[in-house]
Design a protein around this motif. Sequence first.
Motif, PDB file in Angstrom:
ATOM      1  N   LYS A   1      31.065  35.376  43.749  1.00 13.10           N
ATOM      2  CA  LYS A   1      31.671  36.225  44.775  1.00 13.10           C
ATOM      3  C   LYS A   1      32.161  35.386  45.953  1.00 13.10           C
ATOM      4  CE  LYS A   1      30.579  40.101  47.849  1.00 13.10           C
ATOM      5  NZ  LYS A   1      29.516  41.052  48.282  1.00 13.10           N
ATOM      6  N   ILE A   2      31.372  34.397  46.354  1.00 15.53           N
ATOM      7  CA  ILE A   2      31.788  33.524  47.456  1.00 15.53           C
ATOM      8  C   ILE A   2      33.044  32.756  47.076  1.00 15.53           C
ATOM      9  CG2 ILE A   2      31.094  31.550  48.863  1.00 15.53           C
ATOM     10  CD1 ILE A   2      28.219  32.536  48.633  1.00 15.53           C
ATOM     11  N   LYS A   3      33.081  32.225  45.865  1.00  9.76           N
ATOM     12  CA  LYS A   3      34.259  31.481  45.412  1.00  9.76           C
ATOM     13  C   LYS A   3      35.487  32.397  45.286  1.00  9.76           C
ATOM     14  CE  LYS A   3      31.563  28.070  42.820  1.00  9.76           C
ATOM     15  NZ  LYS A   3      31.299  27.479  41.488  1.00  9.76           N
ATOM     16  N   PHE A   4      35.269  33.625  44.825  1.00  7.65           N
ATOM     17  CA  PHE A   4      36.401  34.547  44.675  1.00  7.65           C
ATOM     18  C   PHE A   4      36.984  34.926  46.032  1.00  7.65           C
ATOM     19  CE2 PHE A   4      37.922  38.963  44.524  1.00  7.65           C
ATOM     20  CZ  PHE A   4      38.970  38.817  43.608  1.00  7.65           C
ATOM     21  N   ASN A   5      36.129  35.175  47.013  1.00  6.16           N
ATOM     22  CA  ASN A   5      36.643  35.499  48.349  1.00  6.16           C
ATOM     23  C   ASN A   5      37.418  34.323  48.935  1.00  6.16           C
ATOM     24  OD1 ASN A   5      35.483  38.064  48.266  1.00  6.16           O
ATOM     25  ND2 ASN A   5      33.565  37.364  49.207  1.00  6.16           N
ATOM     26  N   GLY A   6      36.939  33.126  48.712  1.00  3.41           N
ATOM     27  CA  GLY A   6      37.680  31.958  49.175  1.00  3.41           C
ATOM     28  C   GLY A   6      38.994  31.784  48.454  1.00  3.41           C
ATOM     29  N   TYR A   7      38.998  32.089  47.175  1.00  3.60           N
ATOM     30  CA  TYR A   7      40.247  31.995  46.395  1.00  3.60           C
ATOM     31  C   TYR A   7      41.284  33.002  46.891  1.00  3.60           C
ATOM     32  CZ  TYR A   7      43.397  32.418  42.396  1.00  3.60           C
ATOM     33  OH  TYR A   7      44.508  32.478  41.590  1.00  3.60           O
ATOM     34  N   MET A   8      40.843  34.218  47.156  1.00  6.34           N
ATOM     35  CA  MET A   8      41.763  35.234  47.661  1.00  6.34           C
ATOM     36  C   MET A   8      42.287  34.871  49.050  1.00  6.34           C
ATOM     37  SD  MET A   8      42.022  37.605  45.293  1.00  6.34           S
ATOM     38  CE  MET A   8      42.504  39.147  46.087  1.00  6.34           C
TER      39      MET A   8
ATOM     40  N   PRO B   1      47.285  46.788  46.411  1.00  5.81           N
ATOM     41  CA  PRO B   1      46.028  46.925  45.650  1.00  5.81           C
ATOM     42  C   PRO B   1      46.206  46.728  44.152  1.00  5.81           C
ATOM     43  CG  PRO B   1      46.180  48.638  47.316  1.00  5.81           C
ATOM     44  CD  PRO B   1      47.500  47.935  47.320  1.00  5.81           C
ATOM     45  N   LYS B   2      47.322  47.188  43.578  1.00  6.29           N
ATOM     46  CA  LYS B   2      47.523  47.030  42.138  1.00  6.29           C
ATOM     47  C   LYS B   2      47.617  45.550  41.749  1.00  6.29           C
ATOM     48  CE  LYS B   2      49.750  51.484  41.282  1.00  6.29           C
ATOM     49  NZ  LYS B   2      50.952  52.177  40.743  1.00  6.29           N
TER      50      LYS B   2
ATOM     51  N   LEU C   1      42.161  40.171  39.917  1.00  8.60           N
ATOM     52  CA  LEU C   1      40.734  40.250  39.632  1.00  8.60           C
ATOM     53  C   LEU C   1      40.472  40.375  38.134  1.00  8.60           C
ATOM     54  CD1 LEU C   1      37.785  40.513  40.518  1.00  8.60           C
ATOM     55  CD2 LEU C   1      38.187  42.956  40.863  1.00  8.60           C
ATOM     56  N   LEU C   2      41.196  41.217  37.445  1.00  3.14           N
ATOM     57  CA  LEU C   2      40.992  41.394  36.004  1.00  3.14           C
ATOM     58  C   LEU C   2      41.286  40.116  35.229  1.00  3.14           C
ATOM     59  CD1 LEU C   2      42.466  44.977  35.446  1.00  3.14           C
ATOM     60  CD2 LEU C   2      40.068  44.300  35.681  1.00  3.14           C
TER      61      LEU C   2
ATOM     62  N   THR D   1      33.301  52.316  32.759  1.00  2.28           N
ATOM     63  CA  THR D   1      31.985  52.575  33.349  1.00  2.28           C
ATOM     64  C   THR D   1      32.064  52.774  34.854  1.00  2.28           C
ATOM     65  OG1 THR D   1      30.950  51.239  31.606  1.00  2.28           O
ATOM     66  CG2 THR D   1      29.631  51.706  33.575  1.00  2.28           C
ATOM     67  N   LEU D   2      32.758  51.899  35.535  1.00  4.22           N
ATOM     68  CA  LEU D   2      32.843  51.996  36.989  1.00  4.22           C
ATOM     69  C   LEU D   2      33.872  53.051  37.382  1.00  4.22           C
ATOM     70  CD1 LEU D   2      32.757  48.210  37.935  1.00  4.22           C
ATOM     71  CD2 LEU D   2      30.844  49.801  37.662  1.00  4.22           C
ATOM     72  N   GLN D   3      33.536  53.809  38.394  1.00  6.26           N
ATOM     73  CA  GLN D   3      34.424  54.865  38.872  1.00  6.26           C
ATOM     74  C   GLN D   3      35.349  54.298  39.951  1.00  6.26           C
ATOM     75  OE1 GLN D   3      34.529  57.819  37.396  1.00  6.26           O
ATOM     76  NE2 GLN D   3      32.814  57.246  36.052  1.00  6.26           N
ATOM     77  N   VAL D   4      36.342  53.544  39.532  1.00  4.11           N
ATOM     78  CA  VAL D   4      37.300  52.966  40.471  1.00  4.11           C
ATOM     79  C   VAL D   4      38.703  53.353  40.025  1.00  4.11           C
ATOM     80  CG1 VAL D   4      35.860  51.029  41.193  1.00  4.11           C
ATOM     81  CG2 VAL D   4      37.258  50.803  39.151  1.00  4.11           C
ATOM     82  N   ALA D   5      39.529  53.705  40.995  1.00  5.50           N
ATOM     83  CA  ALA D   5      40.905  54.093  40.688  1.00  5.50           C
ATOM     84  C   ALA D   5      41.763  52.857  40.455  1.00  5.50           C
ATOM     85  CB  ALA D   5      41.466  54.922  41.839  1.00  5.50           C
ATOM     86  N   LYS D   6      42.956  53.075  39.941  1.00  6.75           N
ATOM     87  CA  LYS D   6      43.853  51.962  39.634  1.00  6.75           C
ATOM     88  C   LYS D   6      44.409  51.305  40.891  1.00  6.75           C
ATOM     89  CE  LYS D   6      45.315  53.682  35.111  1.00  6.75           C
ATOM     90  NZ  LYS D   6      46.473  54.073  34.258  1.00  6.75           N
ATOM     91  N   ASP D   7      44.434  52.042  41.987  1.00  5.35           N
ATOM     92  CA  ASP D   7      44.941  51.469  43.230  1.00  5.35           C
ATOM     93  C   ASP D   7      43.814  51.018  44.159  1.00  5.35           C
ATOM     94  OD1 ASP D   7      43.995  53.991  43.659  1.00  5.35           O
ATOM     95  OD2 ASP D   7      45.613  54.608  45.008  1.00  5.35           O
ATOM     96  N   THR D   8      42.611  50.771  43.603  1.00  2.00           N
ATOM     97  CA  THR D   8      41.472  50.318  44.409  1.00  2.00           C
ATOM     98  C   THR D   8      41.631  48.832  44.711  1.00  2.00           C
ATOM     99  OG1 THR D   8      40.061  51.939  43.311  1.00  2.00           O
ATOM    100  CG2 THR D   8      38.969  50.145  44.507  1.00  2.00           C
ATOM    101  N   PRO D   9      41.453  48.399  45.956  1.00  2.00           N
ATOM    102  CA  PRO D   9      41.549  46.971  46.281  1.00  2.00           C
ATOM    103  C   PRO D   9      40.486  46.158  45.556  1.00  2.00           C
ATOM    104  CG  PRO D   9      41.691  48.320  48.263  1.00  2.00           C
ATOM    105  CD  PRO D   9      41.280  49.234  47.162  1.00  2.00           C
ATOM    106  N   ALA D  10      40.747  44.866  45.451  1.00  2.00           N
ATOM    107  CA  ALA D  10      39.831  43.995  44.723  1.00  2.00           C
ATOM    108  C   ALA D  10      38.474  43.925  45.399  1.00  2.00           C
ATOM    109  CB  ALA D  10      40.443  42.598  44.604  1.00  2.00           C
TER     110      ALA D  10
END
Length: 310
Positions: free
Chosen positions: A76-83, A93-94, A100-101, A115-124
């Motif tokens: 998670k730390i590396k991903f936030n730095g990458y973003m 968001p898309k 992310l995917l 499984t996760l209840q997230v919409a297609k326009d949910t931010p990363a």
Amino acid sequence: MEQLANLLVQQTALSAQREERMVAMIEWLLSPFGGVAASSDHRPATNDAPARLPAAATPAPFLTSSASLRDFAAWKIKFNGYMLLTRANNLPPKEQRAILLSLLDEDWNRVIRYTLQVAKDTPAKEIVMAIEAHLRTQRNVLVDRREFYSWIQEEGETLDDFLCSLKEIASFCDFYQHCFDTQLRDHVVCGARDNEAAKAMLANKDLTLNNAVDVCRASEVARNTRAELRSGAIGKVSAYQRQRSQTREYGATRDINQKCTRCGYRRHTDFTACPAISATCRNCGESGHFQSVCGRFDVDVSDTSTERTT
């Protein structure tokens, strides 16, 4: 040689110019307006600038389904730095979801879709929070707390290493924020191996986490200093004992008025300077002394000029 040196200098300059032109071309291709905006405006980039990879971007972090909760925290730390470096946080968001995917394996992609209840326009950022919550539901918090309460300082482990491991484990125990430092303080008192530091901490009724760390660190520094001084003193004593043993064995002494028991001369400050070390006695046939000082025969020491000059 001068012509060769000049040729090398020219080749180096041409290579540097080619690299500069290549970098400028890459920046022109990555700019949204084909380099027009970059050439006309030299102001530094802001957070509103479009997303693009920097010239020396680090590899994107990848997360597999076999990762544990601790592995996910590091990812998670590396991903936030990458973003942040790629400025992908400013994308729609898309597009953030697509990035992310691409950094998750197939199992995680199925979990997000079904499984996760997230919409297609949910931010990363929100999707990452949902993944973390999903991982926490898969692990019993009592397991982490049991590991926390049973963690003790190992033999030879420094205080900083012990405290770092303790904080890492405590971050997954879901302790309340107002009692987080209290839990760490209590475990430092119970898990530290230094008995002297433990006595000093127990004597303080108003002990805080910082006080406990300071006491343990000061005791550790004092213990290491005593060990260094003790090892240095032992080394000096050992060297002195070796010198004394060599002195007794080879007859070396500081008293230059006495004679050497091996060669008959005055005693040597260095046993390797004795000329009888490599000699063989003519009386007994043994090596290491002259005939003039052999104890098996009563030989006149004054009549040993031949052996002394050998």
